[in-house]
Design a protein around this motif. Structure first.
Motif, PDB file in Angstrom:
ATOM      1  N   TYR A 174       0.839  -1.208   0.000  1.00 55.68           N
ATOM      2  CA  TYR A 174       0.000   0.000   0.000  1.00 55.68           C
ATOM      3  C   TYR A 174       0.869   1.251   0.000  1.00 55.68           C
ATOM      4  N   SER A 175       1.887   1.252   0.893  1.00 54.89           N
ATOM      5  CA  SER A 175       2.702   2.480   0.995  1.00 54.89           C
ATOM      6  C   SER A 175       3.573   2.657  -0.251  1.00 54.89           C
ATOM      7  N   ARG A 176       3.990   1.519  -0.852  1.00 52.50           N
ATOM      8  CA  ARG A 176       4.779   1.638  -2.079  1.00 52.50           C
ATOM      9  C   ARG A 176       3.913   2.227  -3.205  1.00 52.50           C
ATOM     10  N   GLY A 177       2.646   1.741  -3.295  1.00 52.28           N
ATOM     11  CA  GLY A 177       1.710   2.258  -4.302  1.00 52.28           C
ATOM     12  C   GLY A 177       1.447   3.736  -4.073  1.00 52.28           C
ATOM     13  N   LYS A 178       1.290   4.093  -2.787  1.00 50.19           N
ATOM     14  CA  LYS A 178       1.009   5.489  -2.447  1.00 50.19           C
ATOM     15  C   LYS A 178       2.205   6.368  -2.843  1.00 50.19           C
ATOM     16  N   ASP A 179       3.401   5.857  -2.549  1.00 49.15           N
ATOM     17  CA  ASP A 179       4.618   6.609  -2.912  1.00 49.15           C
ATOM     18  C   ASP A 179       4.704   6.795  -4.422  1.00 49.15           C
ATOM     19  N   GLN A 180       4.366   5.682  -5.149  1.00 50.53           N
ATOM     20  CA  GLN A 180       4.440   5.768  -6.622  1.00 50.53           C
ATOM     21  C   GLN A 180       3.433   6.782  -7.158  1.00 50.53           C
ATOM     22  N   ARG A 181       2.208   6.741  -6.546  1.00 49.94           N
ATOM     23  CA  ARG A 181       1.172   7.691  -6.995  1.00 49.94           C
ATOM     24  C   ARG A 181       1.603   9.123  -6.701  1.00 49.94           C
TER      25      ARG A 181
END
Lengths: 111, 189
Positions: free
Chosen positions: B39-46
């Protein structure tokens, strides 16, 4: 050689009581109704008659009306194949040059 | 099921149950950790993509301002100022067909200059903006042409002139400003 000619009389496409041809929508309608795109490859010459009472044919109209055949023939080919006849006060040359320039610029922008 | 198992395995007691529970908790923790990581990796990517888009948007707006708007402010001003001078070209005593043709030619010449020097430039930046600005230009051009050649419109009358010509020029100018103001630099061509 048998020279085939296709005639378009703009009188047949006039809006009642109007003495100008303006607007892209009108140009598209006249292009479709006159079947200019379909007939162009089948003939050697296209003659477009402008009623004497017409006072302006704006580039917005011409751009849409002639878009496909200018695109197909290029500026020189178009002028060689298509002739406008008008005995009235209005002269189409400036508007025609502007419309051709618009079409070819549009073509380059989309390339 | 447990009852059958316990009756068949009397040595299985609380200790074993506790061990199983610990394994289940460890698996759940692992799953939760993995979920938090994804989740946090996706959030960082977004967030990174959003920042990158904002950066590109700012660059586009900056170039739009410096390469298109600022150098062509004079072209825009010239177009609308010259159209407003139409009134000076109207002879108050006579407005026949030839005079109307001359006025029409004046509008056409100004519009062609504006189109070549400003409107066409927008095509390389944003096709939608270019289409909207061109449509605004054509609407004005066509509307002025219609008024100019309408035999029922007396352009020598100042009130009629204001309604049929002046207000249309002002409205088109306002519309152009609105189109430019609302350009967000979001779309590349």
């Amino acid at each position: 050689m048998d020279n085939k000619q296709y005639n378009i009389d703009l009188q047949n496409y006039r809006t009642p009581k109007s003495n100008v041809f303006i607007g892209r929508l009108r140009g598209k309608k006249v292009r479709e109704d006159s079947k200019i795109d379909e007939n162009e490859p089948l003939v050697d010459k296209i003659v477009i008659s402008i009623p004497n009472e017409i006072e302006s044919i704006n580039p917005s109209f011409l751009e849409e009306f002639l878009f496909n055949i200018v695109h197909r023939l290029g500026s020189a080919g178009f002028k060689q194949k298509v002739t406008f006849i008008n005995d009235g006060l209005y002269k189409i040359e400036n508007d025609l040059d502007e419309a051709i320039d618009r079409i070819l610029t549009e073509e380059n922008a989309l390339a | 099921m447990f009852q059958i198992y316990f009756s068949q395995n009397p040595e299985f007691g609380l200790k074993e149950l506790s061990q199983i529970a610990q394994v289940i908790i460890a698996i759940a923790n692992l799953g939760l950790g993995y979920y938090v990581f994804i989740y946090s990796r996706g959030k960082d990517q977004r967030s990174e993509k959003h920042s990158s888009n904002l950066y590109e948007q700012n660059i586009r707006l900056q170039w739009f301002k410096e390469l298109v708007l600022q150098p062509n402010q004079i072209t825009i001003k010239r177009y609308f100022d010259n159209l407003e001078k139409l009134q000076d070209l109207i002879n108050p005593n006579k407005l026949d067909s030839q005079d109307r043709q001359n006025l029409s030619l004046y509008i056409k010449t100004e519009t062609a200059y504006y189109r070549k020097n400003f409107v066409d430039l927008l095509k390389g930046i944003d096709q939608q903006l270019a289409n909207d600005v061109k449509e605004n230009m054509d609407n004005l051009f066509d509307s002025l042409t219609k008024s100019l050649f309408d035999p029922n419109i007396n352009l020598k009358n100042s009130i009629t002139y204001e309604k049929e010509i002046q207000s249309k020029i002002a409205s088109s100018y306002n519309n152009l400003i609105s189109l430019i103001y609302n350009y967000k630099g979001l779309n590349a061509r």
